[in-house]
Design a protein around this motif. Structure first.
Motif, mmCIF file in Angstrom:
data_model
loop_
_atom_site.group_PDB
_atom_site.id
_atom_site.type_symbol
_atom_site.label_atom_id
_atom_site.label_comp_id
_atom_site.label_asym_id
_atom_site.label_seq_id
_atom_site.Cartn_x
_atom_site.Cartn_y
_atom_site.Cartn_z
ATOM 1 N N THR A 168 72.843 2.086 -36.243
ATOM 2 C CA THR A 168 73.011 3.593 -36.970
ATOM 3 C C THR A 168 74.116 4.496 -36.787
ATOM 4 O OG1 THR A 168 71.440 4.527 -35.198
ATOM 5 C CG2 THR A 168 70.428 3.393 -37.006
ATOM 6 N N THR A 169 75.285 3.944 -36.014
ATOM 7 C CA THR A 169 76.335 4.582 -35.765
ATOM 8 C C THR A 169 76.798 5.097 -36.973
ATOM 9 O OG1 THR A 169 76.885 3.644 -33.695
ATOM 10 C CG2 THR A 169 78.946 4.778 -34.953
ATOM 11 N N GLY A 170 77.091 6.360 -37.298
ATOM 12 C CA GLY A 170 77.891 7.204 -38.433
ATOM 13 C C GLY A 170 77.161 7.605 -39.396
ATOM 14 N N LEU A 171 75.593 7.089 -39.270
ATOM 15 C CA LEU A 171 74.691 7.441 -40.317
ATOM 16 C C LEU A 171 74.444 8.792 -40.312
ATOM 17 C CD1 LEU A 171 72.505 4.308 -40.832
ATOM 18 C CD2 LEU A 171 74.572 4.836 -41.882
ATOM 19 N N ASP A 172 73.768 9.308 -41.231
ATOM 20 C CA ASP A 172 73.208 10.655 -41.481
ATOM 21 C C ASP A 172 71.839 10.565 -40.792
ATOM 22 O OD1 ASP A 172 71.324 10.618 -43.806
ATOM 23 O OD2 ASP A 172 73.050 9.750 -44.543
ATOM 24 N N PRO A 173 71.058 11.811 -40.576
ATOM 25 C CA PRO A 173 69.780 11.688 -39.923
ATOM 26 C C PRO A 173 68.703 10.962 -40.833
ATOM 27 C CG PRO A 173 70.758 13.710 -39.546
ATOM 28 C CD PRO A 173 71.638 12.911 -40.338
ATOM 29 N N ARG A 174 68.702 11.260 -42.097
ATOM 30 C CA ARG A 174 67.906 10.606 -42.879
ATOM 31 C C ARG A 174 67.971 9.069 -43.247
ATOM 32 N NH1 ARG A 174 66.800 12.198 -49.412
ATOM 33 N NH2 ARG A 174 65.028 10.648 -49.722
ATOM 34 N N SER A 175 69.389 8.502 -43.268
ATOM 35 C CA SER A 175 69.439 7.144 -43.309
ATOM 36 C C SER A 175 69.167 6.467 -41.906
ATOM 37 C CB SER A 175 70.967 6.998 -43.460
ATOM 38 O OG SER A 175 71.376 7.350 -44.883
ATOM 39 N N ARG A 176 69.376 7.448 -40.843
ATOM 40 C CA ARG A 176 68.868 6.567 -39.329
ATOM 41 C C ARG A 176 67.604 6.462 -39.279
ATOM 42 N NH1 ARG A 176 71.344 10.177 -34.649
ATOM 43 N NH2 ARG A 176 73.204 9.445 -35.528
ATOM 44 N N ARG A 177 66.856 7.418 -39.648
ATOM 45 C CA ARG A 177 65.189 7.303 -39.693
ATOM 46 C C ARG A 177 64.674 6.234 -40.595
ATOM 47 N NH1 ARG A 177 62.859 10.898 -36.749
ATOM 48 N NH2 ARG A 177 63.850 12.673 -35.770
ATOM 49 N N SER A 178 65.532 6.001 -41.849
ATOM 50 C CA SER A 178 65.094 4.963 -42.751
ATOM 51 C C SER A 178 65.393 3.578 -42.018
ATOM 52 C CB SER A 178 65.945 5.005 -43.972
ATOM 53 O OG SER A 178 65.701 3.928 -44.756
ATOM 54 N N MET A 179 66.428 3.662 -41.375
ATOM 55 C CA MET A 179 66.572 2.197 -40.547
ATOM 56 C C MET A 179 65.674 2.085 -39.388
ATOM 57 S SD MET A 179 68.582 -0.221 -40.472
ATOM 58 C CE MET A 179 70.035 -0.135 -41.067
ATOM 59 N N TRP A 180 65.195 3.220 -38.748
ATOM 60 C CA TRP A 180 64.128 3.058 -37.778
ATOM 61 C C TRP A 180 62.981 2.609 -38.324
ATOM 62 C CZ3 TRP A 180 64.422 8.587 -35.033
ATOM 63 C CH2 TRP A 180 65.577 8.699 -34.546
ATOM 64 N N GLN A 181 62.490 2.864 -39.550
ATOM 65 C CA GLN A 181 61.516 2.190 -40.172
ATOM 66 C C GLN A 181 61.496 1.003 -40.297
ATOM 67 O OE1 GLN A 181 58.183 4.082 -40.186
ATOM 68 N NE2 GLN A 181 57.583 2.004 -40.724
ATOM 69 N N ILE A 182 62.741 0.325 -40.746
ATOM 70 C CA ILE A 182 62.774 -0.918 -41.022
ATOM 71 C C ILE A 182 62.636 -1.858 -39.811
ATOM 72 C CG2 ILE A 182 64.676 -2.445 -41.592
ATOM 73 C CD1 ILE A 182 65.665 -0.463 -43.678
ATOM 74 N N ILE A 183 62.972 -1.250 -38.695
ATOM 75 C CA ILE A 183 62.976 -2.006 -37.243
ATOM 76 C C ILE A 183 61.731 -2.040 -37.006
ATOM 77 C CG2 ILE A 183 63.612 -1.729 -34.819
ATOM 78 C CD1 ILE A 183 66.484 -0.330 -35.718
ATOM 79 N N ARG A 184 60.973 -0.856 -37.110
ATOM 80 C CA ARG A 184 59.323 -1.045 -36.792
ATOM 81 C C ARG A 184 58.691 -1.871 -37.722
ATOM 82 N NH1 ARG A 184 60.144 4.870 -37.391
ATOM 83 N NH2 ARG A 184 60.106 5.822 -35.029
ATOM 84 N N ASP A 185 59.195 -2.032 -38.788
ATOM 85 C CA ASP A 185 58.392 -3.061 -39.832
ATOM 86 C C ASP A 185 58.774 -4.542 -39.342
ATOM 87 O OD1 ASP A 185 57.365 -0.902 -41.247
ATOM 88 O OD2 ASP A 185 58.796 -1.102 -42.842
#
Length: 320
Positions: A168-185
């Motif tokens: 998530t380097t360089g991502l905005d907070p919203r995109s970072r949290r979207s990536m977090w949910q993908i990882i959890r899934d």
């Protein structure tokens, strides 16, 4: 009948790597259970990316035993590659191909049949919310979209272990949290995630276990809460309804800082269940009942700074 312990998804013993006279990894040990998130933290140059490259067979170790998905990375690298997916710090997206074409290219590299490849690509476009952008060139993708596509490309082969090197380097907070949910899934589906990051909030949110790497050595490992309890400064804040209870609590406990105006007592403590129970039992034996209780522990920024001598990227961003 004794049941054999499950094979760890990733196991490394005495892993070492040097470049010339520069020692990058100094005998580190890793044990990552399957179906978990393991986060490797460390400042720039600590050796995180080198560790990922060795574990994913991109480079060899100088010494040490390393097994991924039960396979020796030196003796059976093809079996390791068949079991893993890798998303690096920098996107592997081809700007001259569309999103769908990037995924189809990965399907071809994995030798999937044409029909199976199309099904897999369609599923990943849907899962990563890229259906609407599937026909756009990679050059037209935003940073968050590129990272999602990059991760999707790493999943075409349906890996059971995924290495995410600062995803998530360089991502905005919203995109970072979207990536977090993908990882959890992914983890909910049984995938093991090996995550390197400098964002401590990310490790705190996602990781089952965290290891801190500094100058090529693991300086601490545990859950986020265990690491926080390593650092002085934790305390329990007790709030009472009258000054008499405040004074009695300090007398019974033999420690703590009283604030008679706020009717509170701040008692040093590591925030652990055992120590908290012991504190409350002492008060209960004296028939003293706090109105409110709050546990305060250092955060991962404090852990990172104390163990490595460097502020994390989270802390740096906070003061910019």
């Amino acid at each position: 009948m004794t049941t054999a312990p499950p094979t760890p998804a990733i196991a490394a013993t005495a892993l070492r790597k040097s470049y010339g006279d520069h020692l990058v990894l100094d005998g580190i040990d890793l044990d990552v259970p399957a179906g978990t998130v393991f986060s490797l933290l460390g400042p720039n140059g600590a050796g995180k990316t080198t560790a990922v490259k060795i574990l994913s067979t991109l480079i060899g170790a100088d010494s040490g035993d390393v097994r991924v998905a039960g396979h020796d990375v030196a003796r059976d690298p093809d079996a390791v590659r068949a079991a893993i997916g890798v998303t690096g710090q920098f996107s592997a997206v081809d700007n001259l191909l569309t999103g769908r074409e990037n995924l189809m290219l990965m399907a071809d590299l994995h030798h999937l049949g044409r029909d199976e490849g199309r099904r897999r690509v369609a599923d990943l476009l849907e899962r990563f919310d890229l259906v609407g952008a599937a026909g756009k060139l990679g050059s037209a993708y935003s940073g968050g979209m590129r990272r999602r596509l990059d991760l999707a490309m790493g999943l075409v082969g349906d890996p059971r272990i995924v290495f995410l090197d600062e995803p998530t380097t360089g991502l905005d907070p919203r995109s970072r949290r979207s990536m977090w949910q993908i990882i959890r899934d992914l983890v909910d589906g049984g995938v093991t995630i090996f995550l390197t990051t400098q964002y401590l909030e990310e490790a705190d949110e996602l990781a089952d276990r965290i290891a801190v790497l500094d100058h090529g050595r693991l300086v601490a490992e545990g859950t986020a809460d265990e690491l926080k309890r390593l650092i002085p400064g934790g305390h329990v804040l007790l709030r009472f309804t009258d000054i008499g209870a405040v004074e009695s609590a300090v007398r019974i406990l033999g420690t703590g800082v009283a604030d008679t105006a706020a009717l509170t007592v701040q008692v040093p403590g590591d925030g652990g269940v055992r120590s908290l129970k012991a504190l409350l039992d002492r008060l209960d034996d004296a028939s003293i009942t706090p109105e409110e209780l709050a546990v305060h522990t250092p955060d991962l920024d404090d852990v990172f700074l104390t163990l490595t001598g460097h502020p994390s990227d989270d802390a740096k961003e906070a003061v910019r």
